[in-house]
Enzyme design. Structure first.
Site, PDB file in Angstrom:
ATOM      1  N   GLN A 287       0.869  -1.175   0.000  1.00 21.91           N
ATOM      2  CA  GLN A 287       0.000   0.000   0.000  1.00 21.91           C
ATOM      3  C   GLN A 287       0.905   1.224   0.000  1.00 21.91           C
ATOM      4  O   GLN A 287       1.478   1.568   1.030  1.00 21.91           O
ATOM      5  CB  GLN A 287      -0.923  -0.041   1.219  1.00 21.91           C
ATOM      6  CG  GLN A 287      -1.786  -1.309   1.264  1.00 21.91           C
ATOM      7  CD  GLN A 287      -2.882  -1.310   0.213  1.00 21.91           C
ATOM      8  OE1 GLN A 287      -3.744  -0.427   0.185  1.00 21.91           O
ATOM      9  NE2 GLN A 287      -2.827  -2.272  -0.706  1.00 21.91           N
TER      10      GLN A 287
ATOM     11  N   ARG B  68      -4.376   4.124   4.635  1.00 21.01           N
ATOM     12  CA  ARG B  68      -3.692   4.897   3.599  1.00 21.01           C
ATOM     13  C   ARG B  68      -3.998   4.294   2.232  1.00 21.01           C
ATOM     14  O   ARG B  68      -4.498   3.172   2.116  1.00 21.01           O
ATOM     15  CB  ARG B  68      -2.194   4.937   3.856  1.00 21.01           C
ATOM     16  CG  ARG B  68      -1.451   3.646   3.587  1.00 21.01           C
ATOM     17  CD  ARG B  68       0.058   3.881   3.699  1.00 21.01           C
ATOM     18  NE  ARG B  68       0.823   2.698   3.406  1.00 21.01           N
ATOM     19  CZ  ARG B  68       1.280   1.835   4.320  1.00 21.01           C
ATOM     20  NH1 ARG B  68       1.017   2.036   5.599  1.00 21.01           N
ATOM     21  NH2 ARG B  68       1.985   0.783   3.958  1.00 21.01           N
TER      22      ARG B  68
ATOM     23  N   ALA C 232     -11.729   3.418   4.066  1.00 17.06           N
ATOM     24  CA  ALA C 232     -10.817   2.477   3.412  1.00 17.06           C
ATOM     25  C   ALA C 232      -9.839   3.201   2.475  1.00 17.06           C
ATOM     26  O   ALA C 232      -9.927   4.411   2.263  1.00 17.06           O
ATOM     27  CB  ALA C 232     -11.620   1.433   2.653  1.00 17.06           C
ATOM     28  N   HIS C 233      -8.949   2.428   1.886  1.00 13.87           N
ATOM     29  CA  HIS C 233      -7.893   3.021   1.056  1.00 13.87           C
ATOM     30  C   HIS C 233      -8.457   3.700  -0.192  1.00 13.87           C
ATOM     31  O   HIS C 233      -9.431   3.260  -0.765  1.00 13.87           O
ATOM     32  CB  HIS C 233      -6.803   2.013   0.689  1.00 13.87           C
ATOM     33  CG  HIS C 233      -7.239   0.770   0.006  1.00 13.87           C
ATOM     34  ND1 HIS C 233      -6.362  -0.242  -0.302  1.00 13.87           N
ATOM     35  CD2 HIS C 233      -8.444   0.350  -0.424  1.00 13.87           C
ATOM     36  CE1 HIS C 233      -7.020  -1.212  -0.886  1.00 13.87           C
ATOM     37  NE2 HIS C 233      -8.271  -0.885  -0.982  1.00 13.87           N
ATOM     38  N   ASN C 234      -7.818   4.808  -0.540  1.00 12.66           N
ATOM     39  CA  ASN C 234      -8.112   5.547  -1.777  1.00 12.66           C
ATOM     40  C   ASN C 234      -9.413   6.339  -1.728  1.00 12.66           C
ATOM     41  O   ASN C 234      -9.782   6.981  -2.722  1.00 12.66           O
ATOM     42  CB  ASN C 234      -8.168   4.626  -3.001  1.00 12.66           C
ATOM     43  CG  ASN C 234      -6.961   3.731  -3.140  1.00 12.66           C
ATOM     44  OD1 ASN C 234      -5.921   3.980  -2.521  1.00 12.66           O
ATOM     45  ND2 ASN C 234      -7.070   2.697  -3.930  1.00 12.66           N
TER      46      ASN C 234
END
Lengths: 340, 340, 340
Positions: A208, A228, A249-251
């Site tokens: 990640q 991240r 969550a990511h993004n």
């Protein structure tokens, strides 16, 4: 009054000073130099205190209040008892908030690094306060007037903006946080997103490689988690307020001025435009776009894009009115069946 | 490229080396000694970087990519622009993951115990890394190459396997954790399960006398909680991945290779066989058996056993197709009623 | 037996001593001076151990148990194998709990303050135990026999009652906690409630001027969050048990003897009277009243007041029987449609 063991009160202030703070108008007849010592609710307020009426539902409490002053909408002025000094505001609750802030100003400590903090080669503004047990790793920066709570952990090269407050036991890594933010206790920011390639022989982790970028004046509630990005960053825009136990969550990209209430979760790569309101326990699936000013009702499960300004509800989420009609339909069909 | 403040990049690597890492085949015409310096998404990649195509949806981005190399399924090779070197893989995402791991290898620190850690009579492998503020109690063991994050707490006699990583502010007790696990920040493992005898004069606590046993290569996301068993153990099998804010109650048995997504909860004594997928915000009631490879859709509430391979959805959970039919039925009935 | 690395066992005890502890009657023929060394489940127990039968479902395990003694309802006595000594109790599970407590007594440590704890000008009873890394701020009080876990943070002027246990990495501020409470790891108590006036130019924080007041014998599960009041206090009554990852918002009043299961959330200003049961993942909206002894089924969303003793279920929550009828109706309508 607030328990003095936990709250330091400022003041007293004159009515005029409070009107200025509140962006409110003193009623013409009001005694501008009257000293006010505290805020209190309508039904608890006493002499020397200021109260407010925001919700018409509490009009009866207004008529019997013992407060010396009251903030209210000009339209409600006629309902106030004689002798109560009036501050007229189109946004009484906002005016109250500003006055309460004057009496109970937020404080980030008096500056200084506890001897019991563990600071590596980090850059800490001399006006920042670092509590005992806090760990600040190499290359981190902590801005002017910032506050790092006890036993918080600030990872390598993390940036903490000016006047930002990090609560006790929070864990921050791979993140750049703006100014005047309030990160509550137990928050985890910047850990790896949940990314892996499924494989029968064992899931394969996808590194990640993004960060978490947080604007200014952002609040993130206790035990909330913000992963991240996987490559792109996870972003939270200025002025957004996030409650406790929310999962980001990511993004995910969250715009400005959004409100996300407790225990909601936003799945990977979803975009919330500005001023979106996500109520408690909502789940929003991944890779969706929630338009500006959309409102998602409590406990809904959002599986499609939501248009700007749209109000959705239900599981799966649909226009709120449609959901209410469906609830009524099921109730009617069930009752009809019971009769037959 | 990934922000160098947060990520250390290895490499460069030749295309051949990357093909070997990825278990992929170099296209015959490919330049095996070409040096590749980084990974990047299709639309961001530039000269010297390698990208991948996994989802056909992004085919258009492939045709215009500026990457020097691309990992893709052999069937898609014809869509790549001339001059892009191709790595052919039946599992492009997995191959990408392995290559990204080569460029950005996970690291558990350089070994050594921070002077600001608090270590009782524990057994710590000399190659393990213990960060500041970590507390490790009597009798605990920490394996080779393991990492204990800042302010993490490792309770009495807890076992932490080799190369396992415990995040900052995690709290572990009454647990034996295997090798190569990744326990994220704020995770709580091993506290008492929620067990008591109800009594009008006051609930009577039932001592929770089991443990938490975790296999190898397990990931447990930020602020997730795993209670220890009441008598039997709580068990999590090797290769299982658990996301953030998941709740695992006492006596739960989770098999190998399962995936449990954010904010799901598994109630006491339920068994998940191998390779079960539990989506976000699912609730699974207690004392159930979820068969091998079953899939539970997001926000479902599971109140009965689920057969191996079965896919369920809804509240209460039912076969996913039945749920979709029910959603359609309610919509149709409501619309019909509105017309009448 | 329980893993001796994690559990210290007391005893042995005579059968008579255990009957006294359990409030149970020895069967007339029983050998009152028989020594019992441990507790165990029906199917795992062996000579010298005591077991129990609470759920008739396990009657078959009773007939083949190898235990030396068994706690059970007098009505079930005839099903026990010859030679098993019987303790007769109308509440076998409660009796078991009391006996298990005798063998595995809860302990709050041996008293003493770790040199690695960080104690400001706080008042700590000499019999309290303070672990390494704990931070206790000015004016806090810690009662007799209390336990403050490693890296827990106790804020200014917080009160921790006698024999109360605060788990590792818990963060407590603005709170008065009674006696014999058990606050688990990662719990956050006393942070600001989620209160602000919405404003296009930026939400305006409303100072949260109340506290959290917790009675005696309260359990609060891992990573649960309890916000302090906005002006009134947030209150949790004596004997209430709260599971992991529950969210309690500002101004909520919870009565005595309530049970709130994992991942539930109670929104602001809602009142739970005594003995309410809130199952897992429930959401209760704000400003509601949940009557004494009401029961809210798992994953329900409560949007209206619930009467005393009422049992509700569903999203939105309705009487549980009505919900079951609605589920059946939808199923029937869908099946009918499929046939047409």
């Amino acid at each position: 009054m607030a328990d003095p063991r936990f709250f330091d009160r400022s003041g007293p202030f004159t009515l005029q000073a409070l009107a200025d703070v509140a962006g409110a108008d003193l009623q013409e007849s009001a005694q501008s130099d009257l000293e006010i010592s505290d805020v209190a609710p309508l039904d608890k307020a006493s002499t020397g205190q200021i109260t407010f009426l925001d919700n018409v539902r509490y009009k009866d409490q207004l008529t019997s209040t013992k407060a010396s002053a009251c903030i209210l909408d000009p339209k409600m002025a006629g309902h106030a008892p004689d002798g109560v000094q009036l501050l007229l505001s189109k946004s009484p609750y906002k005016s109250y908030a500003l006055i309460a802030q004057a009496f109970y100003p937020a404080t980030n400590g008096e500056g200084g690094i506890s001897k019991a903090a563990h600071i590596a080669a980090a850059s800490i503004d001399p006006s920042a306060t670092i509590e005992a047990g806090a760990v600040i790793m190499d290359g981190a920066t902590v801005g002017a007037g910032a506050y790092i709570g006890a036993n918080a952990v600030i990872g390598k090269n993390v940036g903490i903006g000016a006047h930002t407050r990090i609560g006790p036991n929070a864990s921050i890594s791979h993140a750049i946080i703006g100014d005047h933010c309030f990160i509550y206790p137990g928050v985890c920011i910047g850990q790896d997103g949940f990314g892996f390639a499924i494989d029968p022989a064992g899931h394969v982790k996808v590194p990640q490689l993004g960060r978490v970028i947080i604007g200014d004046h952002v609040e993130i509630g206790a035990n909330t988690t913000v992963d991240r990005g996987a490559g792109p960053d996870t972003e939270i825009g200025s002025g957004t307020w996030i409650d406790n136990q929310v999962q980001i969550a990511h993004n995910v990209k969250i715009g400005r001025g959004c409100v996300i209430i407790a225990q909601a979760g936003i799945a990977g790569s979803t975009v919330l435009e500005d001023f979106v309101v996500v109520a408690a326990k909502v789940g929003v699936a991944g890779h969706l776009k929630i338009g500006m000013g959309a409102r998602i009702g409590a406990m809904s499960g959002v599986m499609r894009d939501v248009a700007p300004g749209e109000e959705v509800l239900g599981l799966p989420a649909m226009p709120a009115k449609e959901f209410m009609r469906q609830v009524a339909t099921i109730k009617r069909m069930t009752s009809k069946r019971d009769k037959n």
